[in-house]
Design an enzyme around this catalytic site. Structure first.
Site, PDB file in Angstrom:
ATOM      1  CB  CYS A 113       9.345   1.248  28.530  1.00  0.00           C
ATOM      2  SG  CYS A 113       8.880   0.078  27.251  1.00  0.00           S
ATOM      3  CG  HIS A 242       6.233   4.026  28.794  1.00  0.00           C
ATOM      4  ND1 HIS A 242       6.797   4.225  27.562  1.00  0.00           N
ATOM      5  CD2 HIS A 242       5.913   2.710  28.863  1.00  0.00           C
ATOM      6  CE1 HIS A 242       6.825   3.079  26.914  1.00  0.00           C
ATOM      7  NE2 HIS A 242       6.290   2.145  27.676  1.00  0.00           N
ATOM      8  CG  ASN A 272       5.327   0.773  24.472  1.00  0.00           C
ATOM      9  OD1 ASN A 272       6.332   1.465  24.500  1.00  0.00           O
ATOM     10  ND2 ASN A 272       5.100  -0.208  25.336  1.00  0.00           N
TER      11      ASN A 272
HETATM   12  O1  UT7 Z   1       6.227  -0.793  27.607  1.00  0.00           O
HETATM   13  C1  UT7 Z   1       6.500  -1.482  28.797  1.00  0.00           C
HETATM   14  C2  UT7 Z   1       5.292  -1.550  29.609  1.00  0.00           C
HETATM   15  N1  UT7 Z   1       4.250  -2.271  28.894  1.00  0.00           N
HETATM   16  C3  UT7 Z   1       2.994  -2.065  29.238  1.00  0.00           C
HETATM   17  O2  UT7 Z   1       2.735  -1.221  30.059  1.00  0.00           O
HETATM   18  C4  UT7 Z   1       1.918  -2.942  28.640  1.00  0.00           C
HETATM   19  C5  UT7 Z   1       0.932  -3.307  29.710  1.00  0.00           C
HETATM   20  N2  UT7 Z   1      -0.083  -4.248  29.293  1.00  0.00           N
HETATM   21  C6  UT7 Z   1      -1.127  -3.914  28.476  1.00  0.00           C
HETATM   22  O3  UT7 Z   1      -1.205  -2.801  27.980  1.00  0.00           O
HETATM   23  C7  UT7 Z   1      -2.237  -4.922  28.277  1.00  0.00           C
HETATM   24  O4  UT7 Z   1      -2.067  -5.978  29.191  1.00  0.00           O
HETATM   25  C8  UT7 Z   1      -2.335  -5.497  26.825  1.00  0.00           C
HETATM   26  C9  UT7 Z   1      -2.787  -4.403  25.866  1.00  0.00           C
HETATM   27  C10 UT7 Z   1      -0.984  -6.055  26.385  1.00  0.00           C
HETATM   28  C11 UT7 Z   1      -3.374  -6.613  26.783  1.00  0.00           C
HETATM   29  O5  UT7 Z   1      -4.617  -6.075  27.189  1.00  0.00           O
HETATM   30  P1  UT7 Z   1      -5.478  -6.811  28.319  1.00  0.00           P
HETATM   31  O6  UT7 Z   1      -6.696  -6.024  28.478  1.00  0.00           O
HETATM   32  O7  UT7 Z   1      -4.578  -7.000  29.504  1.00  0.00           O
HETATM   33  O8  UT7 Z   1      -5.829  -8.160  27.601  1.00  0.00           O
HETATM   34  P2  UT7 Z   1      -5.715  -9.639  28.152  1.00  0.00           P
HETATM   35  O9  UT7 Z   1      -4.333 -10.138  27.920  1.00  0.00           O
HETATM   36  O10 UT7 Z   1      -6.262  -9.717  29.529  1.00  0.00           O
HETATM   37  O11 UT7 Z   1      -6.736 -10.361  27.218  1.00  0.00           O
HETATM   38  C12 UT7 Z   1      -8.146 -10.121  27.298  1.00  0.00           C
HETATM   39  C13 UT7 Z   1      -8.824 -10.857  26.171  1.00  0.00           C
HETATM   40  C14 UT7 Z   1      -8.336 -12.292  26.002  1.00  0.00           C
HETATM   41  O12 UT7 Z   1      -9.418 -13.043  25.500  1.00  0.00           O
HETATM   42  P3  UT7 Z   1     -10.291 -13.980  26.489  1.00  0.00           P
HETATM   43  O13 UT7 Z   1      -9.297 -14.928  27.109  1.00  0.00           O
HETATM   44  O14 UT7 Z   1     -10.896 -13.039  27.481  1.00  0.00           O
HETATM   45  O15 UT7 Z   1     -11.265 -14.615  25.564  1.00  0.00           O
HETATM   46  C15 UT7 Z   1      -7.270 -12.177  24.958  1.00  0.00           C
HETATM   47  O16 UT7 Z   1      -7.069 -13.378  24.253  1.00  0.00           O
HETATM   48  O17 UT7 Z   1      -8.473 -10.178  24.934  1.00  0.00           O
HETATM   49  C16 UT7 Z   1      -7.839 -11.108  24.056  1.00  0.00           C
HETATM   50  N3  UT7 Z   1      -6.823 -10.366  23.327  1.00  0.00           N
HETATM   51  C17 UT7 Z   1      -7.061  -9.779  22.158  1.00  0.00           C
HETATM   52  N4  UT7 Z   1      -8.162  -9.732  21.387  1.00  0.00           N
HETATM   53  C18 UT7 Z   1      -8.075  -9.036  20.236  1.00  0.00           C
HETATM   54  C19 UT7 Z   1      -5.546 -10.113  23.689  1.00  0.00           C
HETATM   55  N5  UT7 Z   1      -4.926  -9.362  22.750  1.00  0.00           N
HETATM   56  C20 UT7 Z   1      -5.852  -9.155  21.774  1.00  0.00           C
HETATM   57  C21 UT7 Z   1      -5.833  -8.460  20.568  1.00  0.00           C
HETATM   58  N6  UT7 Z   1      -6.960  -8.427  19.824  1.00  0.00           N
HETATM   59  N7  UT7 Z   1      -4.716  -7.819  20.124  1.00  0.00           N
END
Ligand code: UT7
Length: 324
Positions: A113, A242, A272
């Protein structure tokens, strides 16, 4: 005699035809339009088909950047990509040939990225050193081909696309001048974002950790280039970071003191797009008339490697075609 500075004189973008909405994804996996918008800011993204390879998208974006600059060739062509058409050879010579540019220096940069920032910085070094007088810098990726269709954390974020900039030798006072750059890496964190080396492996990302590191690395880089050009955060007209997650963009703005309203937002429509993310956001800013020539602009990215960096530049005097 004033020093030679690389000046951006053209921008172009290219997107695959197929739009995939949050609703489309929610019919295939356990997610929802509401969750994706709230946690990422993304509404839709594009998925490439078999005929829309990285080189095809890169070629279209490059043609548009050349047309935007009103020129037909460049002395150097760099493709920033981590999804090349083939592992070997590089994609850049093919893109150069597609453009009718035989014999020029053409190579790929794989910084995921951060690829466009790496490619733009190195092209500007090549121009300011006098080694070449012009360059095409293309960021192009088709990561959706490598996603696990059952992995909701990566599928909701990534989309495909390409963006390009044409640069040539000029002076630091001209609109479009690349004024300062900073590039960094940390290979000890290589497993945060990876496609493991095994047959049929999918793209993997440790989202939460990447989120935290992205905020701190991009904020530090922005502060480094601001100090180098002597701009205060308040003076910045546009932060083109980004486009991975809206919450990352607002946090970087608040950490660096750049008003959140100055953050360019394009991820809502494309997600992204990895190395294409920044040049596509720049192209979008150009088509929407968000910027005027000479505006103070800071670009920044964080990606696999890990790699990160930032560039300070002024907004060029150009017209751009809308790739949407
Ligand atoms: O391009 C290179 C750089 N990349 C980035 O900068 C990406 C950086 N990371 C992110 O943008 C975020 O970490 C994500 C969008 C990938 C994930 O978002 P998050 O707020 O960090 O979610 P999480 O992994 O902490 O998950 C929170 C909750 C979990 O449920 P519980 O355990 O709280 O019940 C996940 O299972 O959200 C759930 N979850 C989802 N629910 C619905 C994770 N992904 C999804 C989804 N839809 N797509």
């Amino acid at each position: 005699m004033s020093a030679v500075t690389a000046v951006i004189r053209g921008l172009g973008g290219a997107l695959p035809e197929r739009v995939v909405s949050n609703h489309d994804l929610s019919t295939r996996m356990d997610t929802s339009d509401e969750w994706i918008r709230r946690r990422t800011g993304i509404s839709e993204r594009r998925h490439s088909n078999d005929t829309e390879s990285t080189s095809v998208l890169a070629t279209t974006a490059a043609k548009r950047a050349l047309a935007s600059a009103g020129v037909a060739s460049a002395g150097l062509l760099i493709v920033a990509t981590s999804t090349p058409d083939k592992i070997c050879p590089a994609t850049a010579p093919k893109v150069a040939a597609n453009l009718g540019l035989y014999g020029i220096a053409a190579y790929d940069i794989a910084a995921v990225c951060s690829g466009f920032i790496y490619a733009l910085a190195t092209a500007s070094w090549a121009i300011s050193s006098g080694s070449v007088d012009s360059a095409l810098v293309i960021g192009a990726d088709t990561f959706t081909r490598l996603l696990n269709p059952r992995d909701r954390t990566t599928s909701v974020i990534f989309g495909d696309g390409a963006g390009a900039a044409y640069l040539s030798a000029g002076t630091s006072g001209e609109p479009g001048a690349v004024l300062a750059s900073t590039l960094h890496s940390d290979g000890t964190a290589e497993t945060l974002i990876q496609v493991p080396r095994s047959a049929g492996a999918f793209f993997e990302m440790q989202g939460k950790e990447v989120f935290t590191q992205a905020v701190s690395a991009m904020s530090d880089s922005v502060e480094t280039v601001l100090a180098r050009v002597g701009w205060t955060a308040d003076e910045v007209d546009s932060l083109i970071a980004h486009q991975a997650n809206l919450r990352i963009l607002s946090t970087v703005a608040s950490v660096t003191g750049i008003p959140g309203s100055k953050a360019e937002i394009h991820l809502d429509r494309v997600g992204n797009t990895s190395a294409a993310s920044i040049p596509l956001a720049m192209t979008n800013a150009g088509t929407k008339g968000h910027r005027i020539p000479g505006d103070k602009v800071v670009l920044t990215a964080f990606g696999g490697g890990t790699t990160w960096g930032a560039i300070a530049m002024t907004w060029p005097s150009i017209s751009v075609v809308d790739p949407h």
